[in-house]
Design an enzyme around this catalytic site. Structure first.
Site, short mmCIF file in Angstrom:
data_model
loop_
_atom_site.label_atom_id
_atom_site.label_comp_id
_atom_site.label_asym_id
_atom_site.label_seq_id
_atom_site.Cartn_x
_atom_site.Cartn_y
_atom_site.Cartn_z
N SER A 239 0.90 -1.02 -0.01
CA SER A 239 -0.18 -0.06 0.04
C SER A 239 0.74 1.30 0.16
O SER A 239 1.99 1.18 0.14
CB SER A 239 -0.89 0.07 1.27
OG SER A 239 -0.28 0.19 2.45
N LYS A 240 0.25 2.35 0.11
CA LYS A 240 1.06 3.86 -0.01
C LYS A 240 1.97 3.72 1.27
O LYS A 240 3.14 4.36 1.00
CB LYS A 240 -0.07 4.65 -0.01
CG LYS A 240 -0.58 5.11 -1.29
CD LYS A 240 -1.51 6.42 -1.17
CE LYS A 240 -2.53 6.34 -2.19
NZ LYS A 240 -3.79 7.06 -1.91
N ARG A 241 1.70 3.08 2.05
CA ARG A 241 2.72 3.20 3.29
C ARG A 241 4.12 2.85 3.04
O ARG A 241 5.02 3.02 3.55
CB ARG A 241 2.04 2.27 4.57
CG ARG A 241 1.10 2.80 5.66
CD ARG A 241 0.75 1.76 6.67
NE ARG A 241 0.65 0.35 6.19
CZ ARG A 241 1.54 -0.59 6.34
NH1 ARG A 241 2.37 -0.53 7.06
NH2 ARG A 241 1.02 -1.78 5.83
#
Ligand code: GLU
Length: 465
Positions: A239-241
């Site tokens: 994910s963007k994390r």
């Protein structure tokens, strides 16, 4: 095998992320390998979350990766009448029914089931309902089989079976008459004659419901291949994390499409221990049979390694086209002098990304405004003056036309002045580029051209010696 037809079916609710791109790539490769048809279908029935901007971003990402489709893009919102016809058909045949249960009632039943440790599932209240107040708000549900199981042989995961008792009577049409996601997918896949559905394994749970719909509608059921997810380094779903996940962000960070494609194909698929695949090799070797069952971990270092490989081996003229936007964002728009392809050939060995390459290419287009003081501190002014003057004299008389010939000139300068190579090379690199972190001198001189090189040496003489 009858005609092979596959599709990529993104929902336009964001950019094209690496997971979606890999699904698109696997479908594209499967089609190209078997001479099949690759279809693009935009699943935009969720009108609140779908945007034109996302559609554009997805198309742009696919174009950049070179994943051209043979049919489409088709838009589900264009197919509403078709979905409605199919809902009506199921109603007419008694395979679907209207349901007036209110959301609050359903919620209460759901909670009661959970409290009793039962799986929450629609209890079928409206299945056999006699009075049908058609003017009252209602949804339409599919009358799912209650006994037996729904199973399929997944090309990647093997046989997967779901007890029908666990599957709900799916809502196929909402109160406002709009069809629901699983229903639209089935109608489209059936009418587009999709033979293989290759998608992320987050859709495994949708598959038995979809199979039941195919069967109820009398359409052939496609073959399914559910590709395991991509995880971040902490083993959580990517994910963007974990950093950039958008394909276009990778373009902007200076990755080559062939590097990203090569990277993505190896996220799940393997061909022995091979790591590097040209586009043609991928098409030639790809098969779903060699996609693994376990999730893959996204490894940015490996992507960097592949990118460096494709930069190193790329055709300078092509790289020039890809590098131009990165130079433009640094204020360099005229890349004719020095010729960009020539500049690139001096930088290919060392750059991991086009962003890095653009940084290193800047000095060719922008003569140094300052010089690396720390590196210069090693040299006395008279030494710099002597070196610069010897270099200027030698270059003024040269006819060298290759980097190797030019390097030979610098060897002569060293011999004639009684200097070691670094005593000449370092000051000259600083004079030409501002720092010692530059390509080989002969390469720089050839790319810059002798007149510009001499002009820079003269400027450095005035400033430093
Ligand atoms: N639209 C779905 C998604 O973006 C894909 C549906 C499918 O491949 O069946 O996740």
């Amino acid at each position: 095998m009858s005609e092979l037809r596959v599709r990529f079916a993104p929902s336009p609710t964001g950019y094209l992320h690496v997971g979606g791109a890999r699904t698109a790539l696997f479908n594209w490769l499967y089609a190209r390998h078997f001479g099949g048809t690759f279809i693009l279908r935009i699943e935009d029935t969720d009108t609140e979350r779908s945007t034109q901007q996302s559609v554009d971003a997805i198309l742009q990402g696919m174009e950049w990766l070179g994943l051209d489709c043979d049919e489409g893009p088709f838009y589900q919102t264009d197919n509403f009448p078709l979905y409605k016809q199919h809902v009506q058909k199921l109603l007419d045949e008694g395979k679907a029914y209207r349901c007036w249960c209110k959301p609050e009632e359903l919620e209460a039943k759901r909670e009661a089931a959970m409290a009793e440790g039962r799986k929450p599932k629609y209890d079928g209240t409206c299945r056999h309902r006699q009075n049908q107040p058609l003017d009252q708000p209602h949804v339409i549900r599919f009358k799912a089989p209650e006994e037996g199981e729904t199973a399929f042989d997944d090309l990647i995961k093997g046989r997967i079976a779901f007890p029908n008792a666990e599957l709900d009577d799916l809502i196929i049409s909402r109160t406002d008459g709009t069809p629901t996601y699983n229903f639209c997918v089935v109608i489209d896949d059936a009418l587009m004659r999709i033979s293989h559905v290759i998608r992320g394994d987050d859709h495994v749970n949708n598959t038995p419901r979809q199979i039941q719909l195919y069967e109820a509608l009398g359409y052939p059921v496609p073959i399914f291949a559910h590709v395991p997810m991509i995880l971040g380094s902490d083993k959580a779903r990517l994910s963007k994390r974990h950093g950039a996940t958008s394909v276009i962000a990778y373009r902007d960070m200076g990755y080559l499409p062939e590097a990203l494609n090569n990277y993505l194909v190896r996220l799940g698929w393997s061909n022995g221990d091979d790591e590097i695949f040209s586009r043609e090799e991928m098409v030639q070797k790809f098969d779903i049979a060699n996609v693994g069952r376990s999730p893959s971990v996204f490894n940015p270092e490996k992507l960097n390694w592949l990118n460096a490989h494709y930069i190193k081996t790329g055709d300078p003229a092509r790289l020039a086209e890809l590098l131009k936007p990165h130079l433009a964002s640094r204020g360099v728009t005229d890349t004719a002098t020095p010729d960009l392809a020539g500049v690139i050939s001096t930088l290919q060995e060392r750059a991991q990304t086009l962003e890095e390459m653009a940084d290193r290419a800047l000095f060719y287009y922008q003569a140094p405004q300052s010089y690396d003081e720390a590196a210069l501190a090693k040299f006395e002014k008279p030494h710099l003056a002597a070196v610069f003057s010897a270099v200027a004299a030698k270059l003024a008389a040269t006819t060298a036309s290759t980097a190797a010939e030019c390097d030979a000139l610098f060897k002569e300068i060293c011999t004639e002045g009684g200097w070691k190579m670094p005593q000449v090379g370092q000051p000259v690199r600083i004079a030409l580029s501002g720092s010692t972190q530059a390509p080989g001198i002969g390469e720089i001189v050839m790319a810059l051209g002798v007149p510009e090189t001499v002009a820079r040496i003269e400027r450095a003489t005035a400033a430093l010696a």
